[in-house]
Design a protein around this motif. Structure first.
Motif, PDB file in Angstrom:
ATOM      1  N   ALA A  94       6.506   0.669  -7.560  1.00 20.99           N
ATOM      2  CA  ALA A  94       5.205   1.309  -7.419  1.00 20.99           C
ATOM      3  C   ALA A  94       4.251   0.865  -8.520  1.00 20.99           C
ATOM      4  O   ALA A  94       3.047   0.712  -8.293  1.00 20.99           O
ATOM      5  CB  ALA A  94       5.365   2.831  -7.461  1.00 20.99           C
ATOM      6  N   LYS A 151       0.809  -1.216   0.000  1.00 21.64           N
ATOM      7  CA  LYS A 151       0.000   0.000   0.000  1.00 21.64           C
ATOM      8  C   LYS A 151       0.843   1.266   0.000  1.00 21.64           C
ATOM      9  O   LYS A 151       0.415   2.292   0.491  1.00 21.64           O
ATOM     10  CB  LYS A 151      -1.000  -0.009   1.154  1.00 21.64           C
ATOM     11  CG  LYS A 151      -0.499  -0.566   2.440  1.00 21.64           C
ATOM     12  CD  LYS A 151      -1.662  -0.735   3.395  1.00 21.64           C
ATOM     13  CE  LYS A 151      -1.132  -1.122   4.741  1.00 21.64           C
ATOM     14  NZ  LYS A 151      -2.172  -1.476   5.679  1.00 21.64           N
ATOM     15  N   ASP A 152       2.025   1.189  -0.593  1.00 26.56           N
ATOM     16  CA  ASP A 152       2.845   2.396  -0.702  1.00 26.56           C
ATOM     17  C   ASP A 152       2.209   3.449  -1.594  1.00 26.56           C
ATOM     18  O   ASP A 152       2.418   4.636  -1.410  1.00 26.56           O
ATOM     19  CB  ASP A 152       4.225   2.040  -1.285  1.00 26.56           C
ATOM     20  CG  ASP A 152       5.061   1.296  -0.280  1.00 26.56           C
ATOM     21  OD1 ASP A 152       4.621   1.222   0.878  1.00 26.56           O
ATOM     22  OD2 ASP A 152       6.135   0.794  -0.653  1.00 26.56           O
ATOM     23  N   THR A 153       1.455   2.996  -2.593  1.00 17.78           N
ATOM     24  CA  THR A 153       0.925   3.960  -3.563  1.00 17.78           C
ATOM     25  C   THR A 153      -0.492   4.418  -3.216  1.00 17.78           C
ATOM     26  O   THR A 153      -1.093   5.157  -3.959  1.00 17.78           O
ATOM     27  CB  THR A 153       0.892   3.350  -4.978  1.00 17.78           C
ATOM     28  OG1 THR A 153       0.011   2.238  -4.960  1.00 17.78           O
ATOM     29  CG2 THR A 153       2.252   2.924  -5.424  1.00 17.78           C
ATOM     30  N   ASP A 154      -1.022   3.955  -2.081  1.00 18.87           N
ATOM     31  CA  ASP A 154      -2.438   4.219  -1.812  1.00 18.87           C
ATOM     32  C   ASP A 154      -2.720   5.649  -1.395  1.00 18.87           C
ATOM     33  O   ASP A 154      -3.735   6.218  -1.755  1.00 18.87           O
ATOM     34  CB  ASP A 154      -2.951   3.270  -0.720  1.00 18.87           C
ATOM     35  CG  ASP A 154      -3.418   1.962  -1.325  1.00 18.87           C
ATOM     36  OD1 ASP A 154      -3.371   1.864  -2.564  1.00 18.87           O
ATOM     37  OD2 ASP A 154      -3.811   1.067  -0.582  1.00 18.87           O
ATOM     38  N   PHE A 210     -11.057   3.768  -5.597  1.00 19.14           N
ATOM     39  CA  PHE A 210      -9.788   3.673  -4.874  1.00 19.14           C
ATOM     40  C   PHE A 210      -8.629   3.141  -5.702  1.00 19.14           C
ATOM     41  O   PHE A 210      -7.471   3.370  -5.375  1.00 19.14           O
ATOM     42  CB  PHE A 210      -9.970   2.829  -3.615  1.00 19.14           C
ATOM     43  CG  PHE A 210     -10.842   3.508  -2.625  1.00 19.14           C
ATOM     44  CD1 PHE A 210     -10.346   4.525  -1.834  1.00 19.14           C
ATOM     45  CD2 PHE A 210     -12.179   3.182  -2.509  1.00 19.14           C
ATOM     46  CE1 PHE A 210     -11.160   5.201  -0.939  1.00 19.14           C
ATOM     47  CE2 PHE A 210     -12.997   3.847  -1.621  1.00 19.14           C
ATOM     48  CZ  PHE A 210     -12.485   4.856  -0.840  1.00 19.14           C
ATOM     49  N   LYS A 230      -3.808  -3.570  -8.068  1.00 23.54           N
ATOM     50  CA  LYS A 230      -5.128  -3.019  -7.727  1.00 23.54           C
ATOM     51  C   LYS A 230      -5.929  -2.661  -8.966  1.00 23.54           C
ATOM     52  O   LYS A 230      -7.125  -2.917  -9.057  1.00 23.54           O
ATOM     53  CB  LYS A 230      -4.951  -1.776  -6.853  1.00 23.54           C
ATOM     54  CG  LYS A 230      -4.458  -2.124  -5.481  1.00 23.54           C
ATOM     55  CD  LYS A 230      -3.711  -0.990  -4.859  1.00 23.54           C
ATOM     56  CE  LYS A 230      -2.783  -1.542  -3.797  1.00 23.54           C
ATOM     57  NZ  LYS A 230      -1.755  -0.586  -3.429  1.00 23.54           N
ATOM     58  N   GLU A 249       2.653  -2.477  -7.575  1.00 26.54           N
ATOM     59  CA  GLU A 249       1.603  -2.319  -6.554  1.00 26.54           C
ATOM     60  C   GLU A 249       0.348  -1.702  -7.162  1.00 26.54           C
ATOM     61  O   GLU A 249      -0.761  -2.160  -6.911  1.00 26.54           O
ATOM     62  CB  GLU A 249       2.119  -1.426  -5.424  1.00 26.54           C
ATOM     63  CG  GLU A 249       3.186  -2.091  -4.608  1.00 26.54           C
ATOM     64  CD  GLU A 249       3.453  -1.325  -3.328  1.00 26.54           C
ATOM     65  OE1 GLU A 249       2.667  -0.425  -2.990  1.00 26.54           O
ATOM     66  OE2 GLU A 249       4.449  -1.648  -2.665  1.00 26.54           O
ATOM     67  N   GLY A 250       0.545  -0.644  -7.953  1.00 31.71           N
ATOM     68  CA  GLY A 250      -0.605   0.002  -8.581  1.00 31.71           C
ATOM     69  C   GLY A 250      -1.330  -0.946  -9.521  1.00 31.71           C
ATOM     70  O   GLY A 250      -2.555  -1.012  -9.528  1.00 31.71           O
ATOM     71  N   ARG A 269       0.129  12.909  -8.367  1.00 31.69           N
ATOM     72  CA  ARG A 269      -0.923  12.374  -7.501  1.00 31.69           C
ATOM     73  C   ARG A 269      -2.055  13.375  -7.340  1.00 31.69           C
ATOM     74  O   ARG A 269      -3.232  13.012  -7.316  1.00 31.69           O
ATOM     75  CB  ARG A 269      -0.359  12.035  -6.127  1.00 31.69           C
ATOM     76  CG  ARG A 269       0.455  10.789  -6.156  1.00 31.69           C
ATOM     77  CD  ARG A 269       0.695  10.333  -4.745  1.00 31.69           C
ATOM     78  NE  ARG A 269       1.586   9.190  -4.756  1.00 31.69           N
ATOM     79  CZ  ARG A 269       1.719   8.374  -3.742  1.00 31.69           C
ATOM     80  NH1 ARG A 269       1.053   8.579  -2.635  1.00 31.69           N
ATOM     81  NH2 ARG A 269       2.531   7.355  -3.811  1.00 31.69           N
ATOM     82  N   PRO A 302      -6.329   6.526  -7.636  1.00 30.63           N
ATOM     83  CA  PRO A 302      -5.174   7.208  -7.052  1.00 30.63           C
ATOM     84  C   PRO A 302      -4.029   6.256  -6.729  1.00 30.63           C
ATOM     85  O   PRO A 302      -2.890   6.694  -6.590  1.00 30.63           O
ATOM     86  CB  PRO A 302      -5.734   7.859  -5.785  1.00 30.63           C
ATOM     87  CG  PRO A 302      -7.039   7.257  -5.544  1.00 30.63           C
ATOM     88  CD  PRO A 302      -7.545   6.723  -6.836  1.00 30.63           C
ATOM     89  N   ALA A 303      -4.314   4.942  -6.642  1.00 31.67           N
ATOM     90  CA  ALA A 303      -3.239   3.997  -6.340  1.00 31.67           C
ATOM     91  C   ALA A 303      -2.422   3.650  -7.574  1.00 31.67           C
ATOM     92  O   ALA A 303      -1.314   3.136  -7.446  1.00 31.67           O
ATOM     93  CB  ALA A 303      -3.827   2.713  -5.742  1.00 31.67           C
ATOM     94  N   HIS A 327      -0.682   7.389 -11.225  1.00 33.42           N
ATOM     95  CA  HIS A 327       0.530   8.189 -11.247  1.00 33.42           C
ATOM     96  C   HIS A 327       1.780   7.332 -11.380  1.00 33.42           C
ATOM     97  O   HIS A 327       2.876   7.858 -11.404  1.00 33.42           O
ATOM     98  CB  HIS A 327       0.623   9.018  -9.970  1.00 33.42           C
ATOM     99  CG  HIS A 327       0.763   8.186  -8.743  1.00 33.42           C
ATOM    100  ND1 HIS A 327      -0.314   7.610  -8.141  1.00 33.42           N
ATOM    101  CD2 HIS A 327       1.834   7.801  -8.036  1.00 33.42           C
ATOM    102  CE1 HIS A 327       0.096   6.911  -7.112  1.00 33.42           C
ATOM    103  NE2 HIS A 327       1.385   7.004  -7.016  1.00 33.42           N
ATOM    104  N   THR A 328       1.623   5.987 -11.462  1.00 33.08           N
ATOM    105  CA  THR A 328       2.806   5.142 -11.425  1.00 33.08           C
ATOM    106  C   THR A 328       3.412   4.894 -12.803  1.00 33.08           C
ATOM    107  O   THR A 328       4.592   4.616 -12.904  1.00 33.08           O
ATOM    108  CB  THR A 328       2.486   3.787 -10.779  1.00 33.08           C
ATOM    109  OG1 THR A 328       1.438   3.165 -11.526  1.00 33.08           O
ATOM    110  CG2 THR A 328       2.048   3.946  -9.356  1.00 33.08           C
TER     111      THR A 328
END
Lengths: 115, 501
Positions: free
Chosen positions: B154, A111-114, B227, B161, B157-158, B298, B230-231, B234-235
């Motif tokens: 990043a 959740k670093d980018t959350d 949600f 989701k 992770e993005g 962001r 925004p996660a 921008h990555t």
């Protein structure tokens, strides 16, 4: 037949959501697989099931005799299966790459980018 | 025959294929990409003019007459959206010449970009609900791959989701299609509209309507389903961020416009009332989220959400003026949002970071770039005489006329907070002096060709923002035309099915 299918579909959705809410990304992908299967079975069921009546027109006739099964839902499901297969193949590669880079399979640690 | 309806889909598909064939030659891929996107823009202008003359342009694929085959339909809304797709495509293709890194290009940046554009254009033009699902998936698979180009931490992770939420949304969409097919036995949207208005209105229709709302709401990043945005947004590489910010969420919004004006217009007091609240919360949460951020991209990403709220408000009020305002807002936001992301890419090129804390001093060394940003930012906030002012003015006036006081108040309040966020970026990135710890070696670099290529689309898009603001009347006229068509679905149905409903 419909009630059994309805229960099966409902069970698949429930299992899919449960798996998606787990922390491991592998279980997340299993959840996604179950979800796409549930959606396919839902199309199959809700479009109406007809037993033993293939949608074929007899030789020489212009239209089929009697009640026939609707071929369209099967075409839809076939398309959806192919799409789901491609997308899930991508998802499997993605979680493999994500695991290699992030060194974790725990969604809680991603959740670093959350914020 | 009206080939102009199919061309905006065929051209990017062809361009994507040709760039794949030119896999080994980077230069050839770049040339093909720019030429292909210019061709897309030209074909979209052709489509726009013929829609303006004829109202609806319909093309039956394989000559299978509706409702049996797949139909491509362009009304004014689709034509506007396709035109904006073409324009964004040209801007991004030119910008990518200088911004895409060699490693991205080696992993199929250009083929993916054009595949994405084909998916977007297909979603705008199809008149078949299952075909819409297929185009969504084409668009999604390309966007997945574009988002993870580079494979940074990043991004992974993005992407997890982003992929999960979009697949969930697709599954809900597919389930809704299945239930709808079970109810009416057809997939052609015009035919569904006819059959559904004849059928008895039961609770199941509302259930299906809400399933569509959830599915498209996830894609459009509406409250409370945003949600993933925004996660992840921008990555990616900056040109990809700009492309996503400009177009992808708008495809979800377009689908909502189409479905909730053509198909589910029987129980407006339920569905559209629900949409008003969704719109209000989307606006407010988006702008509050942006106020709490201190990173250039962001802030812009979360801001997309609040702008989506404005567009949804236009649909939710469902009056001619409100719908025209919604369409006007889409035109305005796609141009401005893409432009702001492109500018953030230039500042990254100059200073090597997106963190507001480390940025600064750009006004001193690059006043022209700062003016370009200021025009776009103030347009986003809605200051006259820029495009955002008229977009918000029409929507708020429609809100007052419909006596939707809460929504109108929220729209005004959110406009003010938008200004706050934009001023925050302005004062941190452009106005304050450069912090000592930032590496400032690149900021005074000469105007190299590569930097000039980055400037070119930004200048064009900024001029467009100004033009829309200064000559709002013609844009308003076509928005009004689109709104009229959305409010009278009988024209659409007649054009597709060839009979009066």
């Amino acid at each position: 037949m419909e009630p059994i299918m309805a229960v099966t579909v409902g069970f698949l959705y429930a299992a899919a959501i449960y798996m998606m809410l787990r922390r491991s990304i592998v279980k997340l992908v299993i959840g996604l697989m179950l979800l796409s299967n549930a959606a396919n079975l839902l199309i199959f069921t809700s479009a109406g099931m007809t037993r033993g009546a293939p949608p074929l027109i007899p030789l020489g006739a212009m239209q089929p005799e009697g009640i026939i099964a609707d071929p369209l839902p099967q075409a839809l499901i076939l398309t959806a299966i192919v799409i789901a297969f491609g997308v899930l193949a991508f998802a499997v590669v993605l979680i493999h790459r994500a695991y290699n880079i992030l060194h974790t399979d725990n969604l809680d640690l991603m959740k670093d980018t959350d914020t | 025959m009206s080939p102009e309806v199919a061309l905006p889909i065929i051209i990017p598909l062809m361009t994507g294929t040709l760039t794949l064939l030119a896999w080994r030659s980077n230069i050839l891929q770049k040339i093909l990409s720019v030429v292909g996107s210019i061709a897309l823009l030209i074909s979209s202008i052709w489509l726009l003019t013929s829609v303006k003359e004829q109202g609806h342009v319909v093309l039956y694929m394989g000559n299978w007459v509706a409702p049996y085959g797949i139909t491509l339909v362009a009304d004014m809304l689709s034509a506007i959206m396709v035109f904006l797709t073409g324009m964004t495509a040209v801007a991004i293709a030119v910008y990518s010449l200088a911004s895409a890194s060699a490693s991205h290009e080696r992993f199929g940046y250009y083929p993916l970009m054009h595949l994405l554009l084909a998916g977007v254009a297909g979603s705008f033009l199809t008149g078949d609900i299952f075909n819409l699902y297929v185009w969504f998936e084409v668009m999604l698979i390309a966007s997945f791959a574009l988002l993870i180009l580079g494979g940074e931490r990043a991004q992974m992770e993005g992407a997890v989701k982003y992929v999960t939420m979009n697949l969930l949304s697709s599954a809900i969409f597919l389930s809704a299609i299945g239930l709808l097919y079970g109810l009416v036995g057809t997939l052609n949207m015009a035919d569904i509209a006819v059959k559904l208005s004849e059928a008895e209105h039961t609770g199941l229709v509302d259930v299906i309507a809400v399933m569509f709302m959830v599915a498209f709401g996830i894609k459009a990043a509406a409250f409370p389903l945003f949600f993933w945005l925004p996660a992840s947004y921008h990555t990616g590489p900056v040109a990809v961020s700009a492309l996503f910010a400009g177009l992808l969420t708008k495809v979800g919004v377009y689908a909502l416009f189409r479905v909730f004006s053509l198909i589910f217009n029987q129980s407006i007091e339920f569905t559209h009332q629900l949409l008003i609240w969704i719109a209000v919360f989307t606006m407010v949460t988006g702008v509050l989220g942006a106020a709490a951020q201190f990173e250039f991209r962001r802030i812009l990403s979360i801001h997309i959400i609040s702008q989506i709220g404005y567009i949804l408000l236009g649909l939710a009020l469902f009056t001619p003026l409100a719908l025209a305002g919604g369409v006007f807002f889409i035109i305005h936001i796609i141009i401005v949002k893409t432009n702001l992301f492109l500018i953030s890419g230039i500042t990254h090129r100059l200073l090597g970071t997106y963190e507001l804390k480390k940025l600064g001093g750009i006004y001193k060394s690059r006043p022209f770039l700062s003016i370009l940003f200021l025009v776009s930012a103030l347009s986003l906030a809605g200051l006259p005489p820029l495009s955002g002012f008229f977009a918000k003015f029409i929507l708020i006036r429609a809100g007052i006329e419909a006596e939707a006081w809460v929504a109108t108040g929220a729209a005004l309040f959110v406009g003010m907070l938008t200004l706050y966020s934009m001023i925050k970026i302005w004062s941190e990135v452009f106005w304050k002096s450069l912090p000592d710890e930032t590496d400032s070696s690149a900021i005074n670099q000469q105007m190299t060709p590569s930097l000039a290529i980055l400037y070119l689309p930004v200048i064009i898009l900024t001029v467009l923002t100004l033009l829309i603001g200064l000559m709002a009347q013609p844009i308003y006229m076509i928005s009004e035309f689109a709104a009229e068509q959305l409010l009278n679905p009988s024209g659409y149905i007649e054009a597709v099915l060839g009979v009066k409903p």
